[in-house]
Design an enzyme around this catalytic site. Structure first.
Site: not given
Ligand code: GLC
Length: 732
Positions: A259-263
């Site tokens: 995932s993207d960070w916080g995605g």
């Protein structure tokens, strides 16, 4: 690990080869994966799938399977941050080499340099004992306001595809996974965490996916990062259509979706829609109480609960765990991987070479460049970007470099004592010099008024033999920076006024633009020479000096269009940008030069444009047959000659136009290129093999790629708006 000699009583020295299969590197990878999986508990499998710190995830300590360590970013190895904070860990051994931004790499149009780039940055990641490099980024340049265009490879899917593949090979040769990002349709920073992209299938398949597909199928990327935005209403970090259907089923991706960070926003979706590893979820990191925040990640306790209740299927869990184990065997447990290196002379040389070859000579009337230090005894350098460090800032790609040569330093270092280099600020932009706790240490404060700054620069210009203005954008918010888009096409901080005044004061003026995006140039008719220098990393100043003084003959070509006005850009003209909860890509496939060609809109500088200090002639295009049959090939040959007085390199570009398509298609599309280095007077024959695949478009009514019978035209040139030869042929 080979046979293990064990003492089995009475001093027996007989070797018993009881090395577990997963630890035996002589075993096939998939056997090792299955063996490891068979030994893991449910909790251990789930623990593999989410972060345990800001940039790492757990391994299986009990089985001796190591953790996975990730690092930004596409241009260099990010300095260490705290276990669970973005703040600096303040290590003293993590300064790195900053390689040029990927727009600069793309502008070299040289896949060989892309391999060198990947190899070099992979060595730095390996030496810093990182298993996953969070890069390269290949999101398509849809419009010149996107804050992160500098991290990507331009507006054309073919160029981005050719340039991303060698980068991945180079990185992964070091036992480091490349993590191609951001998959997919992350083409603006405005509302990046929520905006739902609406785009037709032709644009999706013909423009926005190809570079990712090449990265996976030709590059063999071991990881892909989901993007923050939504598509078809689902967040791309857990988007079944993109991840399960296209990436894993259609493209055969066997690696890990990170995932993207916080995605990540939902456990059931994260479990079912193709995500394999969750990072950066916005908990507050370490939290007091029963467990730390990582246990609260969507793919942590909540997922475990669903599994235990039979509400999430074990087969999917095992598929995720297999992919992470495969990643670990390819990286951390790869006992054949090299040891890497950091800040080596080779990396510095690579950074300088890529930067010099990526810089684009946009204009050079009267051969103002290269500067002849015999004639130019006093050189005036003007502009904040001549002294401002650009490796710090811009978001997650920000770096802590061992040293960054600024343009002024590079120019001063390049000239002998008999040349006087004078500096004037010209304008004041952003005097801050820190990001995420990394300080540039520069004091850029200057309280002179705009009027005073310009007057001082003009006075100095009148006395100089040559003037080099170094401006452009920077890595500050709403410039070339993650998290926000630019607000205008024009240069910020009143630079246009400075340039106009300098042009008035001294016609021997070269403007150097440091940027990752196109900018407006209202002064272009009054400035004889312009160079796009990009964000070119640790060796920026030396590479720029190499070009300015002719040590390097520029050979870069634009990887995206410079429109005259913002309204000339397709996304702006057609809307929709930036959209609201949704943004619709109404321009469809007509992105960049595809739009300019079709609408006959003259660009300021075209995709593929770039001049040289020598001249080249491209001869007639010849084809070995005029009819292409299914499975056949047409060989197109063309001579290119260096008709000037010094060695140089030309990028011969092949575009193909479908003259009789049943669906709308661009006038022409890039389908081949070759960079040719030639000495004065030398001629080389360049050949391109045209196959039916190069003629295809995505027929969204049939959901497949088709090449329609009919007539086509092959265009050969030195830029998308500089076609030197064309030849027609038929597809039967
Ligand atoms: C950021 C970026 C991504 C980066 C990640 C880790 O928000 O979108 O490119 O790799 O988070 O820093």
């Amino acid at each position: 690990m080979g046979a293990v000699a064990i003492l089995c009583g009475a001093g027996c020295r007989e070797s018993h080869d009881d090395t577990p299969i997963y630890l035996d590197k002589s075993q096939p990878m998939e056997k090792r994966v299955e063996d490891a999986l068979s030994r893991m508990t449910l909790e251990e499998k789930v623990a593999l799938l989410h972060a345990q710190s800001k940039f790492s995830s757990a391994g299986v300590p009990r089985l001796g399977i190591p953790e996975v360590w990730c690092t930004d970013g596409p241009h260099g190895i990010r300095p260490e941050v705290l276990w669970d904070e973005w703040d600096q860990a303040k290590w003293t051994n993590d300064s790195c080499t900053a390689f040029p931004a990927l727009t600069c790499l793309a502008a070299t149009w040289n896949p060989g340099l892309s391999d060198l780039y990947g190899q070099s940055i992979g060595e730095e990641a390996r030496y810093r004992e990182k298993d996953v490099l969070l890069g390269p980024g290949v999101n398509i340049y849809r419009l010149p306001l996107n804050g992160r265009n500098f991290e990507y490879m331009g507006e054309d899917p073919y160029l981005a595809s050719r340039m991303v593949v060698p980068y991945i090979h180079g990185v992964q040769r070091n036992g480091v996974a490349a993590c191609v990002k951001h998959f997919a349709l992350n083409n603006q920073e405005t509302r990046r965490n929520s905006v739902n992209v609406v785009v037709d299938d032709r644009a999706l398949y013909e423009i926005y996916l190809p570079a990712f597909k090449a990265a996976v199928q030709e590059g063999g990327a071991w990881a892909v990062m989901g993007s923050y935005n939504r598509y078809k209403g689902e967040h791309c970090c857990h988007n079944s259509y993109l991840l399960n259907d296209i990436l894993k089923r259609d493209w055969g991706f066997d690696g890990v979706v990170i995932s993207d960070w916080g995605g990540v926003h939902d456990t059931r979706q994260a479990a079912a829609n193709g995500l394999d590893m969750e990072f950066g979820t916005w908990t507050d990191g370490l939290r007091d109480g029963a467990s730390n925040a990582y246990d609260n990640y969507y793919l942590a306790q909540p997922y475990l609960k669903l599994l235990r209740e039979g509400k999430a299927d074990m087969a999917t869990l095992d598929d995720k765990a297999r992919r992470v184990l495969r990643l670990i065997f390819r990286t951390a447990m790869n006992t054949d991987k090299p040891f890497g290196s950091l800040n080596s002379p080779e990396h510095i040389a690579a950074a300088r070479r890529i930067a010099g070859e990526g810089m684009v000579l946009l204009k050079n009337d009267g051969d103002v460049l290269p500067l002849d230090t015999e004639k130019c005894r006093t050189i005036l350098v003007v502009g904040e970007n001549a002294i401002k460090m650009m490796t710090v800032g811009g978001g997650s790609s920000s770096l802590k470099v061992r040293h960054e040569y600024t343009p002024l330093e590079g120019i001063e270092a390049a000239v002998g004592d008999d040349v006087k280099v004078v500096y004037e600020r010209g304008y004041v932009g952003d005097v801050t010099g820190s990001y995420n706790g990394v300080e540039t240490g520069q004091d850029l404060a200057d309280n002179r008024s705009e009027k005073r700054l310009i007057a001082d620069a003009v006075a100095a210009a009148r006395k100089a033999d040559a003037v080099i203005f170094v401006g452009g954008l920077n890595k500050s918010g709403h410039q070339d920076c993650e998290g926000a888009d630019r607000k205008q096409l024009g240069l910020p901080y009143g630079q246009d006024k400075v340039i106009e005044a300098l042009a008035e004061a001294n016609p021997n003026l070269a403007v150097v633009i440091v940027s990752g995006n196109a900018v407006a140039m209202p002064w272009i008719d009054r400035v004889p020479a312009v160079v796009e220098a990009w964000y070119s990393g640790s060796e920026a100043g030396n590479a720029l000096a190499d070009v300015i003084f002719g040590k390097v003959n520029p050979s870069g070509k634009l990887p995206f269009t410079f429109p005259v006005r913002l309204e000339d850009n397709a996304a702006i003209a057609m809307g929709e940008y930036p959209g609201g909860a949704s943004v619709e890509y109404r321009e469809g496939i007509f992105v960049g030069y595809r739009w300019h060609d079709t609408r006959h809109i003259e660009p300021l500088f075209a995709f593929g444009h770039g001049l040289s200090y020598t001249t080249f002639e491209i001869g007639n295009a010849r084809i070995d047959r005029t009819t292409l049959t299914d499975g056949g090939t047409i060989r197109l040959s063309v001579e290119v000659t260096n008709t000037g007085k010094r060695a140089g390199a030309e990028v011969v570009q092949l575009y193909i136009g479908d003259d009789s398509s049943s669906l709308p298609r661009p006038v022409k599309e890039l389908k081949g290129f070759e960079k040719v280095a030639l000495n004065p007077g030398e001629t080389r024959t360049v050949t391109f093999d045209i196959t039916p695949e190069a003629l295809q478009f995505y027929d969204d009514t049939r959901g497949q790629w088709v090449a329609e019978k009919g007539t086509f035209t092959a265009y050969v040139g030195a830029a998308s708006d500089d076609i030197r030869a064309s030849v027609g042929f038929d597809l039967e």
